[in-house]
Design a protein around this motif. Structure first.
Motif, PDB file in Angstrom:
ATOM      1  N   GLY A 225       0.786  -1.223   0.000  1.00 35.06           N
ATOM      2  CA  GLY A 225       0.000   0.000   0.000  1.00 35.06           C
ATOM      3  C   GLY A 225       0.820   1.276   0.000  1.00 35.06           C
TER       4      GLY A 225
ATOM      5  N   GLN B 113      -5.840   5.606 -11.098  1.00 34.53           N
ATOM      6  CA  GLN B 113      -6.058   6.754 -10.221  1.00 34.53           C
ATOM      7  C   GLN B 113      -5.710   8.052 -10.954  1.00 34.53           C
ATOM      8  OE1 GLN B 113      -7.561   8.582  -8.056  1.00 34.53           O
ATOM      9  NE2 GLN B 113      -6.918   7.447  -6.213  1.00 34.53           N
TER      10      GLN B 113
ATOM     11  N   TRP C 284       1.733   7.751  -2.919  1.00 28.87           N
ATOM     12  CA  TRP C 284       0.456   7.129  -3.281  1.00 28.87           C
ATOM     13  C   TRP C 284       0.223   5.931  -2.385  1.00 28.87           C
ATOM     14  CZ3 TRP C 284      -0.339   2.881  -7.303  1.00 28.87           C
ATOM     15  CH2 TRP C 284      -1.713   2.659  -7.532  1.00 28.87           C
ATOM     16  N   ASP C 285      -0.974   5.862  -1.812  1.00 23.34           N
ATOM     17  CA  ASP C 285      -1.289   4.777  -0.881  1.00 23.34           C
ATOM     18  C   ASP C 285      -1.930   3.565  -1.551  1.00 23.34           C
ATOM     19  OD1 ASP C 285      -3.791   5.697  -1.513  1.00 23.34           O
ATOM     20  OD2 ASP C 285      -4.328   6.339   0.525  1.00 23.34           O
TER      21      ASP C 285
ATOM     22  N   SER D  66      -4.692   3.564  -3.351  1.00 24.41           N
ATOM     23  CA  SER D  66      -6.145   3.648  -3.542  1.00 24.41           C
ATOM     24  C   SER D  66      -6.464   4.020  -4.983  1.00 24.41           C
ATOM     25  CB  SER D  66      -6.732   4.690  -2.592  1.00 24.41           C
ATOM     26  OG  SER D  66      -6.200   5.972  -2.863  1.00 24.41           O
ATOM     27  N   THR D  67      -7.515   3.425  -5.533  1.00 28.36           N
ATOM     28  CA  THR D  67      -7.915   3.689  -6.909  1.00 28.36           C
ATOM     29  C   THR D  67      -8.994   4.769  -6.952  1.00 28.36           C
ATOM     30  OG1 THR D  67      -9.704   2.063  -6.966  1.00 28.36           O
ATOM     31  CG2 THR D  67      -7.471   1.249  -7.406  1.00 28.36           C
ATOM     32  N   SER D  68      -9.355   5.147  -8.161  1.00 29.61           N
ATOM     33  CA  SER D  68     -10.377   6.191  -8.323  1.00 29.61           C
ATOM     34  C   SER D  68     -11.748   5.746  -7.824  1.00 29.61           C
ATOM     35  CB  SER D  68     -10.473   6.594  -9.798  1.00 29.61           C
ATOM     36  OG  SER D  68      -9.267   7.178 -10.229  1.00 29.61           O
TER      37      SER D  68
ATOM     38  N   GLY E  59     -12.112   3.847  -5.136  1.00 29.99           N
ATOM     39  CA  GLY E  59     -12.032   3.613  -3.701  1.00 29.99           C
ATOM     40  C   GLY E  59     -11.502   2.258  -3.281  1.00 29.99           C
ATOM     41  N   SER E  60     -11.162   1.393  -4.216  1.00 30.64           N
ATOM     42  CA  SER E  60     -10.610   0.089  -3.859  1.00 30.64           C
ATOM     43  C   SER E  60      -9.086   0.191  -3.718  1.00 30.64           C
ATOM     44  CB  SER E  60     -10.973  -0.949  -4.923  1.00 30.64           C
ATOM     45  OG  SER E  60     -10.430  -0.577  -6.184  1.00 30.64           O
ATOM     46  N   ALA E  61      -8.469  -0.876  -3.251  1.00 28.69           N
ATOM     47  CA  ALA E  61      -7.019  -0.903  -3.082  1.00 28.69           C
ATOM     48  C   ALA E  61      -6.377  -1.613  -4.279  1.00 28.69           C
ATOM     49  CB  ALA E  61      -6.646  -1.611  -1.788  1.00 28.69           C
TER      50      ALA E  61
END
Length: 220
Positions: free
Chosen positions: A108, A135, A150-151, A153-155, A157-159
């Motif tokens: 992550g 993203q 960047w952690d 996270s996608t556009s 909201g998922s990982a």
């Protein structure tokens, strides 16, 4: 660590050069034998033009000298290649920063170093290894160096899963004009690939040509 792609091209070039040298030496000996025979049997009343023979001797000497020069250059190139390979292996275990836009997302977390020519805003697009946009974000830019974190996270909201991701940055000044934003990556070198003319340092599955390295930090 991994080291791959070392070849035996130097031995091939050496054998080819030796063969060429032997050939020209044999031809030169034949030329001298022919010249001597002709001089012995020439007519005193109609001697041969020695200028032509002198010119040919000079040409043969020039070719022979060029072959020796080629042998020397081949040896220097082999030594240079060996030195480059040794230096490249020395990067293993070091943390490097290099020009590039592709880095690895792990646990992550992923980051890029940015350098903006002036302050402004940027539209940041992150794509996966297949070229799919995962993203898109906007952020402020300051003039000079800064870090983009960047952690994962996608556009939606998922990982995003661990893997390689590529960033592109569309920078705009306060006046809305395009500005230059350079991207760099960093990571620990765990291998070297010699399959190309320029050795590539491996950071996980990412290849970084050694001539793109900007800084090196070695571990304690």
């Amino acid at each position: 660590m991994a080291v791959s792609g070392v070849s035996g091209s130097s031995s091939t070039s050496s054998s080819t050069s030796s063969s060429s040298t032997s050939t020209i030496a044999g031809n030169f000996d034949q030329f001298l034998l022919l010249l001597t025979t002709q001089l012995k049997n020439q007519s005193p009343l109609d001697p041969m033009d020695t200028n032509q023979f002198t010119e040919q001797l000079v040409q043969f000497a020039g070719v022979e000298q060029q072959l020796k020069t080629n042998d020397t250059l081949s040896s220097l190139l082999s030594l240079s290649a060996a030195s480059t390979a040794t230096n490249a292996v020395g990067f293993i275990g070091a943390t490097i920063t290099a020009d590039g836009a592709t880095t690895r997302l792990a646990n992550g977390a992923a980051s890029w170093k940015l350098n903006a020519s002036t302050a402004g805003t940027a539209t940041v697009t992150i794509k996966d290894a297949n070229g799919n946009v995962v993203q898109t974000m906007t952020r402020s830019l300051v003039a000079g160096d800064q870090t983009l974190n960047w952690d994962g996270s996608t556009s939606i909201g998922s990982a995003a899963p661990d893997g390689q991701y590529t960033v592109s940055v569309d920078g705009r000044s306060v006046a809305g004009e395009a500005i230059t934003v350079k991207t760099q990556i960093s990571g620990v070198v765990d291998g070297v690939d010699f399959t190309s003319s320029i050795p590539a340092l491996k950071i996980g599955g990412i290849s970084v040509p050694i001539d793109q390295v900007k800084s090196v930090v070695r571990g304690e």
